[in-house]
Design a protein around this motif. Structure first.
Motif, PDB file in Angstrom:
ATOM      1  N   TRP A 133      -0.178  -1.996  -8.461  1.00 48.92           N
ATOM      2  CA  TRP A 133      -1.586  -2.376  -8.308  1.00 48.92           C
ATOM      3  C   TRP A 133      -1.731  -3.894  -8.221  1.00 48.92           C
ATOM      4  N   SER A 161     -10.311  -0.213  -8.802  1.00 47.17           N
ATOM      5  CA  SER A 161      -9.604   1.080  -8.809  1.00 47.17           C
ATOM      6  C   SER A 161      -8.532   1.102  -9.896  1.00 47.17           C
ATOM      7  N   PHE A 162      -7.889  -0.031 -10.091  1.00 49.33           N
ATOM      8  CA  PHE A 162      -6.877  -0.148 -11.142  1.00 49.33           C
ATOM      9  C   PHE A 162      -7.492   0.081 -12.523  1.00 49.33           C
ATOM     10  N   TYR A 210      -0.553  -5.146  -4.819  1.00 46.99           N
ATOM     11  CA  TYR A 210      -1.482  -4.814  -3.728  1.00 46.99           C
ATOM     12  C   TYR A 210      -2.776  -5.629  -3.828  1.00 46.99           C
ATOM     13  N   ALA A 211      -3.082  -6.129  -5.020  1.00 45.49           N
ATOM     14  CA  ALA A 211      -4.305  -6.925  -5.214  1.00 45.49           C
ATOM     15  C   ALA A 211      -4.170  -8.323  -4.597  1.00 45.49           C
ATOM     16  N   HIS A 261      -4.529  -9.912  -1.958  1.00 44.87           N
ATOM     17  CA  HIS A 261      -5.140  -9.600  -0.680  1.00 44.87           C
ATOM     18  C   HIS A 261      -6.375 -10.448  -0.504  1.00 44.87           C
ATOM     19  N   ARG A 292     -11.185  -7.006  -0.627  1.00 47.10           N
ATOM     20  CA  ARG A 292     -10.211  -5.934  -0.791  1.00 47.10           C
ATOM     21  C   ARG A 292      -9.522  -6.041  -2.154  1.00 47.10           C
ATOM     22  N   LEU A 313       2.293   1.690  -3.425  1.00 42.38           N
ATOM     23  CA  LEU A 313       1.253   2.125  -4.364  1.00 42.38           C
ATOM     24  C   LEU A 313       0.920   3.603  -4.186  1.00 42.38           C
ATOM     25  N   GLU A 328     -11.748  -4.608  -4.827  1.00 49.90           N
ATOM     26  CA  GLU A 328     -11.754  -3.133  -4.756  1.00 49.90           C
ATOM     27  C   GLU A 328     -10.503  -2.569  -5.427  1.00 49.90           C
ATOM     28  N   VAL A 329      -9.362  -3.187  -5.131  1.00 49.52           N
ATOM     29  CA  VAL A 329      -8.088  -2.727  -5.706  1.00 49.52           C
ATOM     30  C   VAL A 329      -8.116  -2.848  -7.224  1.00 49.52           C
ATOM     31  N   ARG A 352       0.840  -1.215   0.000  1.00 51.72           N
ATOM     32  CA  ARG A 352       0.000   0.000   0.000  1.00 51.72           C
ATOM     33  C   ARG A 352       0.864   1.249   0.000  1.00 51.72           C
TER      34      ARG A 352
END
Length: 823
Positions: A155, A172-173, A158-159, A161, A165, A145, A168-169, A142
């Motif tokens: 991205w 957003s990407f 961080y995905a 996860h 979550r 990022l 969501e990542v 995070r």
């Protein structure tokens, strides 16, 4: 390092700045000696410069001067504890020395003094995912990022996860890509879409997964798309749609038998044991025959029916399936039908079919129920298949009859010698089996497979040097056999077992230890793939890799090596004092030898970083010296990792119980006993393991038990579990042993374990009784041809306890006429 060069060289003159830059470039290009020379030149004028000391430490570490490397980095930290570069390098050194926890602490200290340093954050993230610290990894990624949101790899990382979550990542990407008007490549978009669909599926939202998968232009991998659609529709109970997509899948991949099983599951036929009533079999036959007509060139649908059908339906399908292969002479036909041998009725039908064809070929030169005249080679292959059939049944006399006839018919066919070698190997004559396989190999010297298997047969006959020479024929010219560098674990296991049989415990341990190193190396190697998978967007394959790495000790080679190490170290432990006296002069002589000194000098000159090519202990002297100090610890250190990952592997659990008891690991021993009792109640070592544990538990005082299990709650639970196992007093355990014997008088392996239990655990020695029950087991065991080695172990046990083994040996020679264990 390069981003902070200006700050690090602020007090340097132009010449020293140039040397510092060159030093970094040399290191990046892996020219470590040149980089080290530059560091030394800088340190002549600035002896306490922390960044240069850190770089010197890195170079020394790369040149395998690890102790000096740590000395220099500690000196650098002592000069400046707040220098993030020194802490970063300290972490790198610990990571390269396989000390991940210390490396993580060092990286966290580096971030105290430069919290946004990308290099440190990246290295910390890799280490956290390596240690499966998912929460820490998520926070690190995070931070990365937030500082660099335009880099796609951030991205992706961080995905990795939890489901909600991660989704969501990725959403957003997608928004970021649209804002930047950036497009992903087709395979990248496919990977992300399939990963998102998998997340929806794990959350139980199958309709959202379907909606995503059905969007046009997102997925180019049509096989994965149709498979996932079928699975999700099936979970929603929409059979028609599931079948529609499974049929789409068959158009692309009709050879995959799993597709047909999934079709049957949609129709409601999902019995894991493939046992159905006659009525259900007819319905299944109708369903599958639809696809037989649609895909006539394949044979997967027929193999599915052979697995399910029984009786005359099976006979009809077997004839239809096997006829073209009989005519063409396809060697793997019987191997392809191995599942048939799990059913006695099907096995009998297969035998009748083969013998009918043979009789028809002898009389009319045609196959059974067929008028077309066949080529004489069909008769040859029928002999070959029939020999294989009896080999699987362990009817060695019949198998040899047919394979010898086949060899007399055409003595130049390699496959015939291969099968004959297999028959003799299973029948107990490893020496002759190895000669036969060598004969097969010499008929085709360019065949790598024959070369490898012939080597295996030679090793099993304890001709290790000859096997090494045979394997070496496919090494590059001028190079030594590099099986260890190639992680050829089957070879190392076989060689280890051979040396164990020969009583060479030093080389046995060395070969098993290679496999332990391979497991560690495979786990360490994933470090390079954490960021690589993110760059390639292969998130699905990445999580499969993590799962594989988490289960690395389930690998069959690791299991075999663990059993081998336990056997070796238990034997060493019994003769440790005698072995130490014999070994020390041998060790001193080897260390003083010209061969050893010359090898060390050559290895020190090498620059390559390969622990197998640069092994200073190729003959295992140092390893064995360590093992002689505490053989049980050496066995425990590796075997406990394997045992904890394999509660279902009965042999590992049984062999670990004495090790646990020696190490005073009462709780682990109890777990192993419970695992055997619950999972393998009919295993011959289950009761003896329970007896061994009960005797040990009863011999301990309450205080000793508390020392072994300090936690009072755990000790209470352990006591309750022990009581739940049932009778534990000496007489009750003896009665249980007698009961088990009476239930298994016709099983060689149970009788052997009974004799071992009564003599070793109960200290009895009724030799006349033991010989009688052993001979009765040889006479009455209908599966004795599967148990040549068990019978040989029983003979060794009888000899060891001083029983008159003459009658047993004679009976064994009558029963196992081809075996050499009883000569």
């Amino acid at each position: 390092m390069s981003s902070s060069t200006a700050l690090a060289t602020a007090n340097f003159k132009s010449k020293e700045k140039s040397l510092f830059t060159q030093m970094l470039n040399f290191y990046d290009n892996k020219q470590f000696k040149q980089s080290l020379r530059n560091a030394d030149q800088i340190l002549e004028k600035h002896p306490d410069h922390p960044e240069t000391l850190a770089m010197k430490a890195l170079n020394m570490n790369s040149l395998k001067r690890k102790i000096e490397a740590f000395e220099f980095i500690k000196k650098a930290l002592f000069k400046n504890l707040s220098n993030f570069t020194c802490w970063h390098v300290y972490g790198i050194l610990h990571r390269s020395n396989k000390n991940p926890d210390e490396a993580r602490k060092a990286y966290l200290n580096a971030l105290k003094y430069d919290k946004d340093n990308q290099n440190v954050l990246r290295d910390l993230g890799q280490l956290q995912i390596q240690l499966r610290d998912y929460e820490g990894y998520a926070e690190t990624r995070r931070q990365i990022l937030v500082s660099k949101p335009t880099v796609n790899i951030n991205w992706m990382a961080y995905a990795c996860h939890k489901c909600e979550r991660a989704l969501e990542v990725l959403e957003s990407f997608d928004k970021t890509l649209k804002e930047n008007k950036e497009k992903l490549k087709n395979h990248e978009r496919t990977e992300i879409t399939l990963f998102k669909a998998k997340l929806f599926e794990e959350m139980g939202d199958y309709q959202k997964a379907i909606n995503l998968l059905q969007k046009k232009g997102l997925i180019v991998d049509q096989i994965s798309k149709f498979r996932k659609l079928a699975e999700n529709y099936q979970k929603l109970g929409n059979k028609d749609k599931a079948l529609e997509h499974l049929e789409d899948l068959l158009e692309l991949s009709s050879a995959n038998t799993n597709n047909y099983y999934q079709i049957l599951a949609v129709h409601g036929y999902s019995n894991k044991e493939f046992k159905y009533s006659s009525e259900d079999q007819l319905k299944i036959k109708e369903i599958i025959e639809v696809y037989e007509n649609r895909f006539p060139r394949g044979n997967s649908h027929q193999r599915v029916l052979l697995k399910i059908l029984t009786g005359e339906l099976f006979r009809e399908k077997l004839y239809q399936y096997s006829k073209p292969y009989l005519i063409k002479g396809v060697p793997p036909l019987i191997v392809d039908l191995k599942d048939v041998y799990q059913d006695k009725e099907k096995t009998q039908i297969l035998e009748e079919t083969l013998l009918s064809h043979l009789k028809s070929m002898e009389e009319k030169n045609t196959l059974f129920n067929d008028e077309q005249e066949q080529d004489p080679t069909v008769y040859l292959w029928l002999l070959y298949y029939t020999a294989q059939h009896y080999y699987y049944l362990r009817d060695y006399n019949q198998a040899l009859k047919y394979i010898n006839e086949a060899i007399n018919h055409t003595p130049t066919v390699i496959d015939l010698y291969v099968v004959k070698a297999k028959i003799y190997k299973r029948a107990g004559d490893r020496e002759y089996a190895s000669k036969l396989y060598e004969e097969a190999r010499k008929l085709d010297l360019a065949d790598r497979y024959l070369n490898a298997v012939s080597s295996r047969y030679l090793i099993r006959a304890d001709h290790v040097e000859e096997a090494e020479e045979t394997m070496g024929q496919f090494s590059k010219e001028g190079q030594e056999l590099n099986v260890h560098d190639m992680q050829c674990m089957w070879y190392e296991n076989e060689v280890g077992l051979s040396y164990l049989r020969q009583g060479n415990y030093r080389l046995a341990l060395k070969n098993f230890n290679y496999i332990e190193k391979h497991m560690e190396q495979v786990f360490e190697d994933q470090l390079d793939f954490h960021l690589y998978a993110m760059r390639k967007y292969t998130l699905n394959a990445y999580f499969q890799m993590l799962e594989m790495e988490d289960n690395i000790y389930k690998n069959k080679n690791a299991v075999r090596a663990a059993i081998g190490i336990i056997k070796t170290m238990k034997k060493v432990d019994k003769i440790r004092e005698e072995e130490q006296k014999k070994f020390q002069p041998e060790f001193d002589s080897y260390k003083a030898s010209t061969e050893y000194i010359k090898m060390c000098e050559e290895l020190k000159k090498r620059d390559e970083d390969d622990e197998f090519k640069n092994d200073f202990d190729p003959k295992g002297y140092d390893l064995y010296q360590k093992a002689l100090q505490d053989p049980i610890k050496v066995a425990y250190d590796f075997a406990v990792l394997v045992a904890s990952c394999n509660p279902e592997v009965k042999e590992v659990q049984a062999k670990m119980i004495p090790i646990y008891l020696r190490k005073n690991k009462l709780l682990e021993a109890l777990k192993a006993v419970i695992a055997l009792t619950e999972r393998h109640p009919t295993y011959e070592k289950t009761l003896s393991s329970r007896i061994r544990f009960s005797q040990h538990w009863n011999s301990l005082t309450e205080e000793q038990r508390k020392q072994a299990i300090p936690d009072e709650k755990l000790l209470k639970v352990a006591s309750q579990e022990f009581e739940a196992l049932g009778a534990s007093d000496e007489q009750s355990l003896k009665n249980l042993s007698e009961e088990l014997l009476n239930q298994n008088l016709d099983k060689i392996e149970h009788v052997h374990e009974y004799i071992k239990t009564r003599t070793v655990l109960f200290k009895e020695n009724d030799t006349a009784k033991y010989e009688k029950v052993a001979i009765d087991a040889l006479t009455n065991d209908l599966r004795r041809n599967f148990k040549v080695h068990n019978a040989a172990n029983t003979l060794k046990r009888l000899t060891k306890i001083g029983a008159s083994d003459v009658q047993y040996r004679q009976k064994a020679q009558e029963v196992f006429i081809h075996a050499r264990h009883f000569d």
